[in-house]
Design a protein around this motif. Structure first.
Motif, PDB file in Angstrom:
ATOM      1  N   ALA A 115       0.830  -1.211   0.000  1.00  0.00           N
ATOM      2  CA  ALA A 115       0.000   0.000   0.000  1.00  0.00           C
ATOM      3  C   ALA A 115       0.864   1.260   0.000  1.00  0.00           C
ATOM      4  O   ALA A 115       0.576   2.217  -0.735  1.00  0.00           O
ATOM      5  N   ASP A 116       1.911   1.263   0.795  1.00  0.00           N
ATOM      6  CA  ASP A 116       2.805   2.423   0.841  1.00  0.00           C
ATOM      7  C   ASP A 116       3.462   2.664  -0.512  1.00  0.00           C
ATOM      8  O   ASP A 116       3.563   3.809  -0.963  1.00  0.00           O
ATOM      9  N   ALA A 117       3.900   1.601  -1.177  1.00  0.00           N
ATOM     10  CA  ALA A 117       4.546   1.724  -2.486  1.00  0.00           C
ATOM     11  C   ALA A 117       3.588   2.279  -3.533  1.00  0.00           C
ATOM     12  O   ALA A 117       4.020   2.893  -4.505  1.00  0.00           O
ATOM     13  N   LYS A 118       2.283   2.063  -3.324  1.00  0.00           N
ATOM     14  CA  LYS A 118       1.282   2.522  -4.282  1.00  0.00           C
ATOM     15  C   LYS A 118       0.553   3.776  -3.792  1.00  0.00           C
ATOM     16  O   LYS A 118      -0.472   4.161  -4.341  1.00  0.00           O
ATOM     17  N   ASN A 119       1.102   4.394  -2.749  1.00  0.00           N
ATOM     18  CA  ASN A 119       0.513   5.606  -2.175  1.00  0.00           C
ATOM     19  C   ASN A 119      -0.957   5.430  -1.828  1.00  0.00           C
ATOM     20  O   ASN A 119      -1.764   6.355  -1.958  1.00  0.00           O
ATOM     21  N   ALA A 120      -1.319   4.224  -1.409  1.00  0.00           N
ATOM     22  CA  ALA A 120      -2.698   3.962  -1.000  1.00  0.00           C
ATOM     23  C   ALA A 120      -2.945   4.616   0.353  1.00  0.00           C
ATOM     24  O   ALA A 120      -2.024   4.797   1.149  1.00  0.00           O
ATOM     25  N   HIS A 121      -4.189   4.964   0.589  1.00  0.00           N
ATOM     26  CA  HIS A 121      -4.588   5.581   1.850  1.00  0.00           C
ATOM     27  C   HIS A 121      -5.251   4.506   2.706  1.00  0.00           C
ATOM     28  O   HIS A 121      -6.385   4.111   2.431  1.00  0.00           O
ATOM     29  N   ILE A 122      -4.541   4.037   3.719  1.00  0.00           N
ATOM     30  CA  ILE A 122      -5.109   3.025   4.614  1.00  0.00           C
ATOM     31  C   ILE A 122      -5.953   3.755   5.648  1.00  0.00           C
ATOM     32  O   ILE A 122      -5.442   4.505   6.473  1.00  0.00           O
ATOM     33  N   LEU A 123      -7.261   3.532   5.577  1.00  0.00           N
ATOM     34  CA  LEU A 123      -8.184   4.216   6.474  1.00  0.00           C
ATOM     35  C   LEU A 123      -8.262   3.547   7.842  1.00  0.00           C
ATOM     36  O   LEU A 123      -8.639   4.184   8.818  1.00  0.00           O
ATOM     37  N   GLY A 124      -7.932   2.265   7.905  1.00  0.00           N
ATOM     38  CA  GLY A 124      -7.986   1.584   9.188  1.00  0.00           C
ATOM     39  C   GLY A 124      -7.677   0.110   9.056  1.00  0.00           C
ATOM     40  O   GLY A 124      -7.658  -0.440   7.954  1.00  0.00           O
ATOM     41  N   VAL A 125      -7.436  -0.509  10.202  1.00  0.00           N
ATOM     42  CA  VAL A 125      -7.112  -1.927  10.284  1.00  0.00           C
ATOM     43  C   VAL A 125      -7.918  -2.538  11.417  1.00  0.00           C
ATOM     44  O   VAL A 125      -7.971  -1.981  12.516  1.00  0.00           O
ATOM     45  N   TYR A 126      -8.548  -3.674  11.150  1.00  0.00           N
ATOM     46  CA  TYR A 126      -9.258  -4.422  12.185  1.00  0.00           C
ATOM     47  C   TYR A 126      -8.757  -5.851  12.174  1.00  0.00           C
ATOM     48  O   TYR A 126      -8.756  -6.504  11.125  1.00  0.00           O
ATOM     49  N   GLY A 127      -8.342  -6.341  13.319  1.00  0.00           N
ATOM     50  CA  GLY A 127      -7.884  -7.711  13.426  1.00  0.00           C
ATOM     51  C   GLY A 127      -8.400  -8.372  14.687  1.00  0.00           C
ATOM     52  O   GLY A 127      -8.587  -7.706  15.709  1.00  0.00           O
ATOM     53  N   CYS A 128      -8.651  -9.659  14.613  1.00  0.00           N
ATOM     54  CA  CYS A 128      -9.097 -10.406  15.787  1.00  0.00           C
ATOM     55  C   CYS A 128      -8.622 -11.853  15.695  1.00  0.00           C
ATOM     56  O   CYS A 128      -8.077 -12.278  14.685  1.00  0.00           O
ATOM     57  N   ARG A 129      -8.857 -12.581  16.763  1.00  0.00           N
ATOM     58  CA  ARG A 129      -8.452 -13.982  16.807  1.00  0.00           C
ATOM     59  C   ARG A 129      -9.275 -14.835  15.849  1.00  0.00           C
ATOM     60  O   ARG A 129     -10.397 -14.503  15.506  1.00  0.00           O
ATOM     61  N   GLY A 130      -8.694 -15.962  15.479  1.00  0.00           N
ATOM     62  CA  GLY A 130      -9.384 -16.942  14.656  1.00  0.00           C
ATOM     63  C   GLY A 130      -8.992 -18.341  15.085  1.00  0.00           C
ATOM     64  O   GLY A 130      -7.860 -18.576  15.511  1.00  0.00           O
ATOM     65  N   TYR A 131      -9.924 -19.251  14.989  1.00  0.00           N
ATOM     66  CA  TYR A 131      -9.675 -20.649  15.332  1.00  0.00           C
ATOM     67  C   TYR A 131      -8.708 -21.269  14.326  1.00  0.00           C
ATOM     68  O   TYR A 131      -8.766 -21.000  13.133  1.00  0.00           O
ATOM     69  N   TYR A 132      -7.786 -22.080  14.817  1.00  0.00           N
ATOM     70  CA  TYR A 132      -6.907 -22.828  13.922  1.00  0.00           C
ATOM     71  C   TYR A 132      -6.595 -24.189  14.515  1.00  0.00           C
ATOM     72  O   TYR A 132      -6.619 -24.365  15.725  1.00  0.00           O
ATOM     73  N   ASN A 133      -6.313 -25.131  13.623  1.00  0.00           N
ATOM     74  CA  ASN A 133      -5.977 -26.469  14.105  1.00  0.00           C
ATOM     75  C   ASN A 133      -4.915 -27.133  13.237  1.00  0.00           C
ATOM     76  O   ASN A 133      -5.024 -28.282  12.859  1.00  0.00           O
ATOM     77  N   HIS A 147     -13.489 -18.670  17.999  1.00  0.00           N
ATOM     78  CA  HIS A 147     -13.094 -17.350  17.486  1.00  0.00           C
ATOM     79  C   HIS A 147     -13.075 -17.385  15.963  1.00  0.00           C
ATOM     80  O   HIS A 147     -12.745 -18.397  15.377  1.00  0.00           O
ATOM     81  N   PRO A 148     -13.470 -16.294  15.343  1.00  0.00           N
ATOM     82  CA  PRO A 148     -13.915 -15.089  16.006  1.00  0.00           C
ATOM     83  C   PRO A 148     -15.260 -15.302  16.701  1.00  0.00           C
ATOM     84  O   PRO A 148     -16.138 -15.969  16.167  1.00  0.00           O
ATOM     85  N   ASN A 149     -15.392 -14.721  17.884  1.00  0.00           N
ATOM     86  CA  ASN A 149     -16.650 -14.836  18.618  1.00  0.00           C
ATOM     87  C   ASN A 149     -17.578 -13.684  18.211  1.00  0.00           C
ATOM     88  O   ASN A 149     -17.218 -12.827  17.393  1.00  0.00           O
ATOM     89  N   GLN A 150     -18.771 -13.678  18.784  1.00  0.00           N
ATOM     90  CA  GLN A 150     -19.760 -12.668  18.382  1.00  0.00           C
ATOM     91  C   GLN A 150     -19.283 -11.247  18.664  1.00  0.00           C
ATOM     92  O   GLN A 150     -19.521 -10.341  17.873  1.00  0.00           O
ATOM     93  N   GLU A 151     -18.595 -11.056  19.761  1.00  0.00           N
ATOM     94  CA  GLU A 151     -18.064  -9.717  20.078  1.00  0.00           C
ATOM     95  C   GLU A 151     -17.062  -9.261  19.015  1.00  0.00           C
ATOM     96  O   GLU A 151     -17.075  -8.114  18.580  1.00  0.00           O
ATOM     97  N   GLU A 152     -16.197 -10.173  18.576  1.00  0.00           N
ATOM     98  CA  GLU A 152     -15.197  -9.830  17.564  1.00  0.00           C
ATOM     99  C   GLU A 152     -15.847  -9.593  16.200  1.00  0.00           C
ATOM    100  O   GLU A 152     -15.461  -8.669  15.466  1.00  0.00           O
ATOM    101  N   ILE A 153     -16.846 -10.391  15.877  1.00  0.00           N
ATOM    102  CA  ILE A 153     -17.568 -10.205  14.617  1.00  0.00           C
ATOM    103  C   ILE A 153     -18.319  -8.873  14.633  1.00  0.00           C
ATOM    104  O   ILE A 153     -18.252  -8.095  13.680  1.00  0.00           O
TER     105      ILE A 153
END
Length: 182
Positions: A115-133, A147-153
């Motif tokens: 994004a920086d190389a393309k001068n993109a405007h990052i308006l925000g980032v959202y991240g949360c946990r996810g189940y993995y196995n 996860h993600p649980n209802q609060e994270e969703i």
């Protein structure tokens, strides 16, 4: 979506819906897809699975484009990174969504570099946990079950709603919401 747009849609000053596309890659447990499906259930966004895209989308047709991915080995999935590197136009407004089962800080670093190389405007980032196995945790049923649980969703939907409000008010400020328990 039913008979018409949702009544809670936030609009811009011309009373038109904010045109949003979300390009995503959600593998393994479908954690990231849960976030974007929740957003799409309340807002008229267009979802594009990067693995099903044959050509570039018309980025200019959208006010903002979301890029969503699960994280594997501390990085966004390769197809989403390759797509962004190849097709993201200069100056594009984007936001980032991700789910991750393991802790670490490097999750969206490569996408931010693109994004920086393309001068993109990052308006925000959202991240949360996810189940993995993945092995070896698969031997004990995986990690981050539920996860993600209802609060994270719900948090992802609230994050998008705030971006829409900022767009409508032409009052952008970068927001990074990453659940600290990741």
């Amino acid at each position: 979506m039913g008979a018409g747009p949702p009544t809670n849609q936030i609009t811009n000053q011309e009373d038109k819906f904010i045109k949003t596309a979300i390009i995503y890659c959600s593998r393994h447990q479908g954690n990231t897809k849960k976030l974007i499906d929740a957003i799409a259930s309340q807002y008229p966004v267009e979802l594009f699975n990067v693995n099903e895209l044959k050509d570039n989308i018309d980025w200019a047709a959208y006010d903002v484009v979301g890029i969503a991915s699960g994280v594997f080995m501390e990085k966004f999935y390769k197809p989403i990174l390759k797509y962004a590197e190849r097709f993201m136009p200069n100056g594009q407004r984007i936001f980032i969504l991700f789910t991750s089962g393991a802790p670490g800080a490097a999750r969206f670093k490569k996408l931010q570099e693109i994004a920086d190389a393309k001068n993109a405007h990052i308006l925000g980032v959202y991240g949360c946990r996810g189940y993995y196995n993945f092995f070896p945790v698969s031997l004990v049923g995986g990690r981050r079950q539920g996860h993600p649980n209802q609060e994270e969703i719900s948090g992802a939907v609230t994050f998008y709603a705030d971006l829409c409000r900022q767009f409508a008010e032409n009052d952008f400020h970068y927001q990074q919401i990453i659940h600290t328990k990741i």
